[in-house]
Design a protein around this motif. Structure first.
Motif, PDB file in Angstrom:
ATOM      1  N   GLY A 297     116.046 -37.346  47.463  1.00 42.76           N
ATOM      2  CA  GLY A 297     116.881 -36.147  47.487  1.00 42.76           C
ATOM      3  C   GLY A 297     116.072 -34.920  47.863  1.00 42.76           C
ATOM      4  O   GLY A 297     116.511 -34.081  48.649  1.00 42.76           O
ATOM      5  N   ALA A 298     114.845 -34.843  47.311  1.00 48.28           N
ATOM      6  CA  ALA A 298     113.982 -33.693  47.611  1.00 48.28           C
ATOM      7  C   ALA A 298     113.646 -33.670  49.098  1.00 48.28           C
ATOM      8  O   ALA A 298     113.606 -32.606  49.727  1.00 48.28           O
ATOM      9  CB  ALA A 298     112.707 -33.758  46.773  1.00 48.28           C
TER      10      ALA A 298
ATOM     11  N   THR B 296     113.699 -46.300  40.080  1.00 48.82           N
ATOM     12  CA  THR B 296     114.816 -45.786  40.894  1.00 48.82           C
ATOM     13  C   THR B 296     115.133 -44.302  40.651  1.00 48.82           C
ATOM     14  O   THR B 296     115.328 -43.571  41.622  1.00 48.82           O
ATOM     15  CB  THR B 296     116.095 -46.621  40.670  1.00 48.82           C
ATOM     16  OG1 THR B 296     115.726 -47.990  40.662  1.00 48.82           O
ATOM     17  CG2 THR B 296     117.110 -46.367  41.745  1.00 48.82           C
ATOM     18  N   PRO B 297     115.174 -43.825  39.385  1.00 52.98           N
ATOM     19  CA  PRO B 297     115.501 -42.401  39.216  1.00 52.98           C
ATOM     20  C   PRO B 297     114.544 -41.484  39.981  1.00 52.98           C
ATOM     21  O   PRO B 297     114.985 -40.557  40.664  1.00 52.98           O
ATOM     22  CB  PRO B 297     115.358 -42.189  37.707  1.00 52.98           C
ATOM     23  CG  PRO B 297     115.589 -43.521  37.110  1.00 52.98           C
ATOM     24  CD  PRO B 297     115.050 -44.512  38.096  1.00 52.98           C
ATOM     25  N   PHE B 298     113.253 -41.787  39.888  1.00 49.32           N
ATOM     26  CA  PHE B 298     112.290 -40.919  40.558  1.00 49.32           C
ATOM     27  C   PHE B 298     112.345 -41.094  42.066  1.00 49.32           C
ATOM     28  O   PHE B 298     112.223 -40.128  42.820  1.00 49.32           O
ATOM     29  CB  PHE B 298     110.874 -41.195  40.031  1.00 49.32           C
ATOM     30  CG  PHE B 298     110.759 -40.864  38.576  1.00 49.32           C
ATOM     31  CD1 PHE B 298     110.909 -39.560  38.132  1.00 49.32           C
ATOM     32  CD2 PHE B 298     110.536 -41.853  37.641  1.00 49.32           C
ATOM     33  CE1 PHE B 298     110.830 -39.242  36.790  1.00 49.32           C
ATOM     34  CE2 PHE B 298     110.446 -41.552  36.287  1.00 49.32           C
ATOM     35  CZ  PHE B 298     110.594 -40.247  35.870  1.00 49.32           C
TER      36      PHE B 298
ATOM     37  N   ALA C 282     114.983 -41.837  43.723  1.00 50.14           N
ATOM     38  CA  ALA C 282     116.190 -41.144  44.163  1.00 50.14           C
ATOM     39  C   ALA C 282     115.950 -39.641  44.225  1.00 50.14           C
ATOM     40  O   ALA C 282     116.359 -38.967  45.177  1.00 50.14           O
ATOM     41  CB  ALA C 282     117.350 -41.454  43.215  1.00 50.14           C
ATOM     42  N   ILE C 283     115.250 -39.124  43.210  1.00 46.20           N
ATOM     43  CA  ILE C 283     114.992 -37.685  43.202  1.00 46.20           C
ATOM     44  C   ILE C 283     114.073 -37.296  44.365  1.00 46.20           C
ATOM     45  O   ILE C 283     114.298 -36.294  45.055  1.00 46.20           O
ATOM     46  CB  ILE C 283     114.386 -37.250  41.848  1.00 46.20           C
ATOM     47  CG1 ILE C 283     115.483 -37.314  40.768  1.00 46.20           C
ATOM     48  CG2 ILE C 283     113.804 -35.845  41.929  1.00 46.20           C
ATOM     49  CD1 ILE C 283     114.985 -37.061  39.370  1.00 46.20           C
TER      50      ILE C 283
END
Lengths: 658, 170
Positions: free
Chosen positions: B119-120, B111-113, B115-116
């Motif tokens: 976002g990118a 999830t963190p990646f 999400a990033i």
């Protein structure tokens, strides 16, 4: 003494509620008399809370053990310094400290002279007073540090011996001050939304407030890391414990906020995003305050308190999140950006990416911290999320943040021209490549470490080259030597060059992290006096074991003589303390620190026959954590330093021009 | 040519950032198994939440028991996987210092990646919109690829510093 503490606290609650109400009402009506009254009651509430705080200090100093808090956290043999620090050693006291600090900041906020943003003050003071009222309610009804015992114990239980360390004198108040400090920028943001004064005004007002809160949080965490390193005795400085994470989160989002407000001021973009960031930062600060006191997440730091406290905090966070987001939603039409850009590659895009990565890092830490709860809810299986997770996920994110901060320095606003890019990137890249070759030649074969060092070095060189170019350019414009040109450059734009210094501090810190986490080695040995053990190039010879008795504790100390590659370095003394009032012994490690590495000796235990167990670690580059921390603080202070003198100069000069 | 170069630079940057992210998902190789390497992978089960290798709490009696279990198995020549599965069997999944990368646990790793990256993508679209808006303005301004000589750098720096004096921080 109970009433001297309790009554002013109760009056402070009444007065702060009145002040909040009057600020909002007076602000709405534009009624100067009401606002004056609101301001006076704000000051009065600070005086009243100070009285209550003074009463608690008095109880602590005079060993008033009938006060339950005093009895729980101090004892007769505790030195004055630690008796004072017991103010924030426990849950009840630290919450009162929170409220006290907030009331002091509120007074500074309303008394500050301002050229700009005066209209924002009433509503922001109102928001601050609401927050203060919440903490006073907690201090009065849930976590009251003035509870009396029905008897007078002969002595208190004493401070947790782990907290008897200089670091503990600074770590909690600085951390709390950081949390508290973010209330002010949040309050101004809410005020800007309420008053529809949505230009740059509020950003100008809160920049230095945010910076100081951010700095206090950073210093608080640095002290915490240092304390963990010298006192906890496991050789590390950061364990990714839920409570540590909780204090890191507002710092990360606050960092993103400090950067993205530059974008709004320069380019008029990211208006909504900035609001979102400060809302998140404030609520994370409250969450951090709460997590220390909750049993929601298991942690070594928690105070373990009543469930009512948790409910109160969750309710407060819920209200503040819902209220601020709803307000933002209603004002979103007025927050459109006037953005236009000329190239995909520009300082703006690197800023945006870095903002994303900072928030992404915060998100991953938040997710990891709460994942045990999520997992248990979804699968019914308990999991642990510890250092391997956080290091593997955040390592690359932080490296990307560092790399982007370097690229950002080299790219101009609006757009970057190709020749510029090539020219700016050339020397830092060459220097970084040379460093990579040197590292490989030195026999370092850990790819992650090489990449990390090279990225840090690249960014360091970009900042240095920026400084050198600026100095040369300035010297050419004015007849002066390099030193004064350099000083002039920094003074001419303190926020900018202070910011660069902070970046250098972060880089040095990052190198310390890489060095100490990738290249640390450890050895364990059980030896008798006269015998030796070796680790790396060090040889440690166990000389003797001693016992000391003092009034409060028994100290067992093991003396070792240390030599490095045959050269004698002197003695190290590793100790264990057995406090009378506490069941468990405390380990006092012995550290021999150099710029290259720390030799870290832990006394593990001993047998009747004199055999003693030691754990010895070599932690490379740890000194750079603390050096980086100092550079960060200096840089932030340079950026923080007020501009008043310059403004006067400028007015004078403008006058001449006319 | 200039624009192509810029595009290339961006294209080159993005994959390397991606590679960094993906690399983090690949478990690190363990060369020679030591007790310390194994105890770094487990959480002390006394409730202190510390990693077993780092637990220094005198009150954690279970720490020594766990460490001895690891030591016995390392000395017996058991593999890392065997020791891990023994500990998971004995204490449950919560003994692992980080959740194993499978099943539902993958959400916390990915999830963190995700999400990033999401976002990118949003940032890319937004900047593209701004650039399109900016291009219209650009027609009237100077050439984007002009070289910046020393004098121009000096002038820009002076301008930026002046700008700071009159407009405050940046």
């Amino acid at each position: 003494m109970q009433d001297v503490g309790y009554i002013p606290l109760f009056l402070a609650l009444v007065v702060s509620v009145y002040s909040a109400f009057t600020y909002f009402y007076g602000g709405e009506k534009g009624n100067g008399v009401l606002l004056e009254s609101a301001r006076n009651s704000l000051i009065a509430s600070c005086v009243l809370i100070s009285l209550a705080a003074g009463a608690l200090y008095y109880s602590l100093i005079t060993n008033d053990f009938q006060n339950e808090y005093v009895a729980s956290y101090t004892s007769r043999d505790l030195s004055l310094v630690y008796r004072l620090s017991a103010f924030w050693a426990g849950n009840d006291g630290s919450l009162l400290f929170w409220g006290w600090l907030l009331s002091i900041l509120a007074v500074i906020m309303v008394l500050q002279k301002r050229d700009i943003g005066r209209e924002l003050v009433p509503y922001s003071a109102g928001v601050v007073m609401c927050t203060l009222a919440f903490f006073l309610i907690i201090s009065l009804f849930i976590a009251n540090p003035f509870q009396r015992l029905s008897f007078v114990p002969p002595d208190g239980q004493g401070l947790n011996p782990l907290l008897e360390n200089e670091g503990m004198f600074f770590h909690p108040p600085l951390l709390l001050a950081g949390y508290v400090g973010f209330t002010i920028p949040f309050a101004f943001a809410m005020s800007a939304l309420l008053t529809r004064r949505l230009g740059d005004e509020w950003l100008v007002v809160i920049r230095r407030w945010t910076l100081i809160a951010w700095l206090l949080l950073a210093v608080g965490n640095l002290f915490g890391a240092w304390w963990a390193y010298v006192e906890l005795g496991w050789g590390g400085y950061w364990a990714w414990d839920p409570v540590e994470n909780a204090s890191f989160l507002p710092w990360l989002v606050g960092t993103a906020f400090l950067h993205s407000i530059m974008m709004q001021r320069r380019r008029g973009i990211l208006k909504i995003w900035n609001m979102v960031l400060i809302i998140i930062t404030f609520n994370l600060a409250i969450l951090g305050t709460f997590l220390v006191r909750s049993s929601v997440l298991a942690s070594v730091h928690t105070f373990a308190e009543s469930p009512a406290l948790g409910v109160a905090f969750l309710a407060f966070i819920g209200i503040s999140l819902f209220g601020s987001v709803a307000l933002l939603y209603y004002r979103s039409d007025e927050l459109h950006s006037e953005a236009e850009m000329e190239s995909m590659v520009s300082r703006e895009s690197t800023f945006l990416l870095n903002n994303l990565l900072l928030v992404g890092a915060a998100f991953s830490i938040l997710l990891g911290t709460f994942f045990p709860i999520i997992s248990e809810a979804v699968r019914g299986v308990k999991t642990s999320v510890g250092p391997p997770f956080f290091n593997q996920v955040n390592g690359p994110i932080f490296l990307a943040i560092i790399l982007l901060s370097g690229i950002c320095t080299l790219i101009g606003w609006k757009r970057a021209s190709v020749k510029n890019l090539v020219r700016n990137f050339l020397w830092p890249t060459v220097a970084a490549v040379i460093l990579a070759i040197i590292l490989v030649v030195l026999g370092i074969n850990n790819v992650a470490a090489i990449v990390g060092f090279v990225v840090c070095a690249f960014v360091l060189f970009t900042i240095l080259s920026e400084g050198i170019r600026g100095t040369i350019a300035r010297r050419r414009m004015r007849p002066q030597n390099y030193l004064s040109a350099f000083a002039g450059l920094i003074l001419a734009n303190r926020p900018r060059y202070g910011g660069y210094m902070v970046h250098i501090g972060v880089l040095l810190f990052a190198m310390g992290v890489i060095g100490s986490s990738v290249f640390n080695i450890e050895a364990e040995a059980s030896i008798k006096p006269g015998e030796s053990m070796s680790i790396g190039r060090y040889v440690l010879t166990y000389e003797k074991m001693d016992n000391f008795e003092t009034q409060s504790k028994t100290t067992v100390s093991a003396t070792l003589s240390v030599s490095n590659s045959g050269e004698r370095l002197g003695r190290l003394v590793a100790e264990k303390y057995f406090h009378r009032n506490h069941q468990n012994p405390v380990t006092e490690v012995a550290i021999k620190s150099t710029l290259i590495e720390d030799l870290y000796v832990i006394l593990v235990g001993w047998d009747q026959d004199g055999t003693t167990a030691f754990k010895v670690l070599i932690n490379p580059l740890v000194s750079w954590l603390w050096i980086g921390g100092v550079v960060l603080v200096v840089g932030a202070l340079v950026a923080f330093w007020p501009e008043r003198r310059r403004r006067q100069e400028r007015t004078a000069r403008d006058g001449e021009d006319v | 040519m200039g624009r192509m170069f810029k595009v290339m630079r961006l294209n080159r940057l993005l994959p390397s950032v991606l590679v960094l992210f993906v690399l983090s998902l690949v478990p690190l190789q363990v060369y020679a198994l030591t007790v310390s390497e194994m105890t770094k992978q487990f959480i002390c089960q006394c409730g202190c939440t510390a990693v077993l290798d780092n637990c220094t709490h005198a009150e954690c009696s279970i720490r020594d028991e766990m460490t001895n279990l690891v030591r016995q198995r390392v000395e017996q020549g058991k593999t890392e996987a065997e020791i891990v599965s023994f500990f998971v069997g004995r204490y449950g999944e919560k003994v692992l210092a980080s959740p194993p990368k499978k099943g539902f646990n993958l959400t916390v790793w990915i999830t963190p990646f995700a999400a990033i990256l999401a976002g990118a993508a949003i940032i890319y679209i937004v900047i593209k919109k701004w650039v399109r808006r900016g291009r219209a303005v650009e027609m009237t301004t100077s050439d984007a690829d002009s070289t910046e000589h020393d004098e121009e750098y000096e002038i820009r720096l002076e301008k930026e510093l002046k700008d700071f004096e009159s407009r405050g921080f940046r």
